[in-house]
Design a protein around this motif. Structure first.
Motif, short mmCIF file in Angstrom:
data_model
loop_
_atom_site.label_atom_id
_atom_site.label_comp_id
_atom_site.label_asym_id
_atom_site.label_seq_id
_atom_site.Cartn_x
_atom_site.Cartn_y
_atom_site.Cartn_z
N UNK A 100 50.46 43.97 44.46
CA UNK A 100 50.67 44.37 43.06
C UNK A 100 49.38 44.51 42.26
N UNK A 101 48.39 43.65 42.53
CA UNK A 101 47.13 43.73 41.78
C UNK A 101 46.36 45.01 42.10
N UNK A 102 46.32 45.39 43.37
CA UNK A 102 45.62 46.61 43.76
C UNK A 102 46.32 47.84 43.17
N UNK A 149 35.32 48.64 50.75
CA UNK A 149 35.89 47.92 49.61
C UNK A 149 35.30 46.52 49.49
N UNK A 150 35.21 45.81 50.60
CA UNK A 150 34.71 44.43 50.57
C UNK A 150 33.20 44.36 50.36
N UNK A 151 32.52 45.50 50.51
CA UNK A 151 31.07 45.52 50.28
C UNK A 151 30.72 45.73 48.82
N UNK A 152 31.74 45.97 47.98
CA UNK A 152 31.49 46.33 46.59
C UNK A 152 31.75 45.16 45.65
N UNK A 153 31.02 45.17 44.54
CA UNK A 153 31.28 44.21 43.47
C UNK A 153 32.48 44.69 42.66
N UNK A 154 32.85 43.92 41.65
CA UNK A 154 34.05 44.24 40.88
C UNK A 154 33.97 45.63 40.24
N UNK A 372 39.89 40.53 41.15
CA UNK A 372 39.28 41.05 42.37
C UNK A 372 39.58 40.14 43.56
N UNK A 373 39.52 38.83 43.32
CA UNK A 373 39.85 37.88 44.39
C UNK A 373 41.32 37.98 44.78
N UNK A 374 42.19 38.24 43.81
CA UNK A 374 43.61 38.39 44.10
C UNK A 374 43.85 39.62 44.97
#
Length: 393
Positions: A100-102, A149-154, A372-374
């Motif tokens: 849901x967050x994404x 995606x995981x290489x990027x900041x918020x 972002x963590x969610x």
């Protein structure tokens, strides 16, 4: 010579984009020329289909063979609208319930840009992302490469989504059915007509002469079609490049200048993902070998060996440890070696200069650390599946 022409063209487009002029692709004489250039391609496709139908009415086997060949040409020239069911199988689909967050973030970015919200979000193991409209209903498909995606900041994540959804509103004619289908058809015809390397073994005499003549004819037709492809590509390149700069301007508006620039620099960190993956794969193989080498019940009880570190945690930590100087060095190296020149985007160093030259403003979409963590937590089940596939190679 061709490289110098490309550099001159790219520099001219950058100067135009940086001058503050309207970036939306123009529907002037250049666009009309591209549309007219695409017309013969579609006429060939229709003619091949009609010709195949007429030939099949003769009933002779030679006519049937010619009809099959023409049907092949027509099939390769068909508009490629895509199939949503097949597209869904090409990655890991994420439902709104599972992420849901994404989905909320994607919907927010699409709403800010005034474009259609995604109908499908896919996740795969590539260091990339893409936007497409698929099927007769033109459903929006957003594809996210988990490593990128995981290489990027918020805010870099917001910039990524802004750029991809920007393709829905930037007016890139290459993504339209008319010009996109023509470019795709020509590319397929070039591959079809290009003779295979090494040729086919034949006997001497007339058979060899016939094979030589057929190979020469195919080479000539392939070169002719490729020349037409380059002509159409050149005719559409200006508008396509303007559309890319326009999409980059959306990243600044929605994610802020730092997020937009950080995303472009991160695109050159693919080798970091490859390094981390290779190290994790070697460690997993070594652990499995050690487990198989143990004797007795203890080996059977620990068949998989010791628990290995999470690939994605390692990737995130490694990428975040790369200093700003190294990121800048990679961009400069790509500029000097021309590795950032491609057929779909302006060179990265010019895109960086463009986004850094835009007026600073508060980002329209802010992704906080908790959200972002969610999202990362929502992606974790898919990440485990992708990690297992990557490390098992």
């Amino acid at each position: 010579m061709r490289r110098r022409l490309d550099q001159t063209l790219e520099q001219r487009l950058f100067d135009e984009a940086s001058s503050g002029r309207e970036l939306r692709p123009r529907r002037g004489a250049g666009h009309l020329a591209a549309v007219l250039l695409a017309l013969p391609v579609h006429l060939v496709t229709v003619a091949a289909l009609v010709g195949a139908v007429l030939l099949m009415r003769f009933g002779a086997w030679t006519a049937d063979l010619a009809a099959v060949a023409l049907l092949g040409v027509a099939y390769l020239g068909r508009p490629r609208l895509g199939d949503l069911a097949r597209t869904r199988k090409s990655g890991h689909p994420l439902s709104r319930k599972a992420a849901p967050q994404l989905w909320a973030l994607a919907d927010s970015v699409a709403e800010q840009l005034g474009t259609r919200a995604p109908g499908l979000i896919l996740v795969d193991a590539r260091y990339n992302a893409s936007y497409a409209r698929v099927g007769w209903r033109r459903r929006v498909v957003l594809r996210l490469g988990l490593p990128l995606w995981l290489s990027l900041t918020e805010q870099e994540r917001v910039a990524l989504l802004a750029h991809e959804f920007g393709h829905g509103v930037n007016g890139d004619s290459r993504r339209g059915v008319w010009l996109g289908a023509a470019l795709g058809s020509l590319s397929e015809w070039v591959r079809l007509l290009r003779p295979a390397r090494g040729g086919v073994r034949v006997r001497g005499g007339m058979e060899a002469l016939a094979a030589l003549l057929a190979r020469g004819l195919m080479s000539f037709l392939s070169a002719l079609v490729e020349l037409y492809l380059r002509l159409l590509d050149r005719a559409t390149r200006l508008d396509s490049r303007r559309a890319e700069y326009l999409a980059d301007s959306y990243t600044v508006r929605l994610a802020g200048g730092a997020g937009a620039a950080g995303l472009l620099e991160a695109l050159h960190l693919r080798t970091a993902f490859e390094t981390v993956t290779h190290q994790a794969r070697m460690a997993a193989r070594q652990a499995r070998a050690q487990a198989r080498g143990r004797a007795g019940g203890e080996a059977r009880g620990q068949a998989d060996g010791p628990q290995q570190p999470d690939l994605w945690v390692g990737l995130t930590a490694y990428v975040r440890s790369i200093p700003a100087e190294e990121r800048a060095r990679r961009v400069i190296a790509a500029e000097l070696t021309h590795d950032d020149f491609d057929t779909t985007h302006p060179p990265t160093h010019l895109r960086l200069a463009f986004v850094r030259g835009l007026p600073a403003s508060e980002p329209a979409v802010v992704l906080d650390v908790a959200a972002s963590a969610a999202i990362d937590a929502e992606l974790r089940p898919v990440g485990r599946s992708l990690e297992a596939a990557l490390l098992d190679r």
